[in-house]
Write a protein that holds these residues in place. Sequence first.
Motif, short mmCIF file in Angstrom:
data_model
loop_
_atom_site.label_atom_id
_atom_site.label_comp_id
_atom_site.label_asym_id
_atom_site.label_seq_id
_atom_site.Cartn_x
_atom_site.Cartn_y
_atom_site.Cartn_z
N MET A 167 -3.31 -11.17 -6.73
CA MET A 167 -3.45 -9.98 -7.58
C MET A 167 -2.22 -9.12 -7.36
SD MET A 167 -6.27 -6.95 -7.10
CE MET A 167 -6.30 -5.47 -8.10
N PHE A 168 -1.49 -8.85 -8.44
CA PHE A 168 -0.35 -7.93 -8.34
C PHE A 168 -0.85 -6.56 -8.73
CE2 PHE A 168 3.38 -5.58 -9.31
CZ PHE A 168 4.36 -6.09 -8.47
N LEU A 169 -0.78 -5.63 -7.78
CA LEU A 169 -1.34 -4.29 -7.99
C LEU A 169 -0.21 -3.30 -8.23
CD1 LEU A 169 -4.17 -2.99 -7.97
CD2 LEU A 169 -3.73 -2.32 -5.61
N LEU A 170 -0.25 -2.66 -9.40
CA LEU A 170 0.75 -1.66 -9.76
C LEU A 170 0.14 -0.28 -9.56
CD1 LEU A 170 3.55 -1.10 -11.15
CD2 LEU A 170 2.27 -0.94 -13.29
N SER A 171 0.87 0.60 -8.87
CA SER A 171 0.36 1.94 -8.64
C SER A 171 1.51 2.91 -8.47
CB SER A 171 -0.53 1.97 -7.40
OG SER A 171 -1.02 3.28 -7.16
N HIS A 172 1.30 4.13 -8.95
CA HIS A 172 2.21 5.24 -8.69
C HIS A 172 1.36 6.44 -8.32
CE1 HIS A 172 5.65 3.01 -10.19
NE2 HIS A 172 4.98 2.73 -11.29
N PRO A 218 -9.45 -12.50 -5.79
CA PRO A 218 -8.08 -12.78 -5.36
C PRO A 218 -8.02 -13.03 -3.85
CG PRO A 218 -8.37 -10.44 -5.80
CD PRO A 218 -9.60 -11.12 -6.29
N GLU A 219 -7.16 -13.97 -3.47
CA GLU A 219 -7.01 -14.31 -2.05
C GLU A 219 -5.92 -13.47 -1.37
OE1 GLU A 219 -7.67 -18.93 -1.59
OE2 GLU A 219 -6.49 -18.50 -3.40
N VAL A 220 -5.05 -12.88 -2.16
CA VAL A 220 -3.98 -12.06 -1.60
C VAL A 220 -3.64 -10.95 -2.59
CG1 VAL A 220 -2.23 -13.63 -2.54
CG2 VAL A 220 -1.61 -12.08 -0.69
N VAL A 221 -3.31 -9.79 -2.08
CA VAL A 221 -2.85 -8.67 -2.91
C VAL A 221 -1.35 -8.53 -2.71
CG1 VAL A 221 -2.95 -6.18 -3.30
CG2 VAL A 221 -5.05 -7.45 -2.79
N ILE A 222 -0.63 -8.45 -3.82
CA ILE A 222 0.81 -8.19 -3.78
C ILE A 222 1.04 -6.81 -4.37
CG2 ILE A 222 3.10 -8.96 -4.52
CD1 ILE A 222 1.81 -11.73 -5.07
N THR A 223 1.79 -5.98 -3.67
CA THR A 223 2.14 -4.67 -4.21
C THR A 223 3.55 -4.33 -3.76
OG1 THR A 223 1.38 -2.38 -4.47
CG2 THR A 223 1.23 -3.32 -2.26
N THR A 224 4.05 -3.21 -4.24
CA THR A 224 5.40 -2.78 -3.86
C THR A 224 5.30 -1.67 -2.83
OG1 THR A 224 5.53 -1.12 -5.60
CG2 THR A 224 6.27 -3.36 -6.15
N ARG A 225 6.43 -1.39 -2.21
CA ARG A 225 6.47 -0.32 -1.20
C ARG A 225 6.02 1.01 -1.79
NH1 ARG A 225 10.35 -0.34 3.06
NH2 ARG A 225 11.65 -1.68 1.76
N SER A 226 6.58 1.38 -2.96
CA SER A 226 6.20 2.65 -3.57
C SER A 226 4.77 2.59 -4.10
CB SER A 226 7.17 3.03 -4.69
OG SER A 226 7.04 2.14 -5.78
N GLY A 227 4.33 1.40 -4.53
CA GLY A 227 2.96 1.25 -4.99
C GLY A 227 1.96 1.51 -3.88
N GLU A 229 2.52 3.31 -1.23
CA GLU A 229 2.58 4.75 -0.95
C GLU A 229 1.78 5.54 -1.98
OE1 GLU A 229 6.72 5.58 -0.92
OE2 GLU A 229 7.08 4.69 1.06
N GLY A 230 1.85 5.10 -3.26
CA GLY A 230 1.13 5.79 -4.32
C GLY A 230 -0.38 5.72 -4.13
N ILE A 231 -0.87 4.61 -3.58
CA ILE A 231 -2.30 4.47 -3.31
C ILE A 231 -2.72 5.34 -2.14
CG2 ILE A 231 -4.06 2.82 -2.51
CD1 ILE A 231 -2.54 0.68 -4.11
N GLY A 232 -1.80 5.56 -1.21
CA GLY A 232 -2.12 6.34 -0.02
C GLY A 232 -2.08 5.54 1.25
N GLY A 233 -1.47 4.34 1.19
CA GLY A 233 -1.34 3.52 2.39
C GLY A 233 -2.33 2.37 2.43
N GLU A 234 -2.17 1.53 3.44
CA GLU A 234 -2.97 0.31 3.54
C GLU A 234 -4.46 0.61 3.68
OE1 GLU A 234 -3.24 -3.72 6.29
OE2 GLU A 234 -1.75 -2.17 6.75
N THR A 235 -4.80 1.60 4.47
CA THR A 235 -6.22 1.92 4.65
C THR A 235 -6.88 2.28 3.34
OG1 THR A 235 -5.83 2.68 6.92
CG2 THR A 235 -7.86 3.42 5.85
#
Length: 300
Positions: A167-172, A218-227, A229-235
């Motif tokens: 799953m490619f997760l896009l976030s800002h 999904p077996e794995v989540v792919i996101t970007t560094r800024s994405g 950060e936009g979510i609020g971190g790994e937790t």
Amino acid sequence: MRLPSWLSWLASLTLLVWHIQGSAAPPRTVLIGSDVAEIVAALDGLEGVVGRDDTSQYPEAVAALPSVGYLRQLAAEGILSLAPERLIVAAAAGPREVLGQLEAVGVEVMRVEQGASLTTLPGKVRAVASATGRSAEGEALVAEIEAELARLATLREERPRPGPSAMFLLSHSGMTPMAAGRDTAGQAVIAAAGARNAFAGFSGYKAVGAEALVDEAPEVVITTRSGLEGIGGETRLWQLPGLAMTPAGRERNLVVCDDQALLGFGPRTPTALLALHRALHEAADATRHAAEEDCWRVTP
């Protein structure tokens, strides 16, 4: 085309700067588009470059230049304040009316029409190399890019089984996280790295609810560094509704990538895709720090 008075004044200032500098100096150039800027830098062609757009943040020599705004929402006044002789613009640059205004006052606008695609990347490099008079350097860079893409293709062919469901997760910041479907840059990089898009059933980017996440598993989540950060971190990421009930959530299986390296479709993208391939398929050896890789697996 009738030009506003302020635009005519700035155009006169631009012509005066050209006259003072003389014709021997490299043309004063503004780069629009991170892919274009990275290619020019890779070709060692930054001499005479006086400005960039907001998306152009790499390398540091480019990021240090004054910005003229966002590449899709350019304004003639901001660009002309740098007294440019030419613009080299990416396919997504605009509005077209602004580019037309700049041409009307004598600024050369060199359009690089190849967009966000791996297949057009060599052609994009050649177009920028031609625009900057560095065709030989361009061919050398194309050879490097094609070698890395060939290596990536070989790695995909060497794996008989399908890759993981990703799953490619896009976030800002301030937006609802969205999953990449078909016809997206996220889909392109998932496929190039030898994985399967868990959300290939729809087109574009869409917010997905808990039920859809559980169903597509999904077996794995792919996101970007800024994405991330936009979510609020790994937790906060693993707290998204339904994500904890997926295989990715149960295993905390997360890969983070540098935004522009992976999605910019510039000279760093093939290297980033090789790093993504390692992170997806070689988990035991893919926990390198971000300073060493453009994509890396986050250790739980």
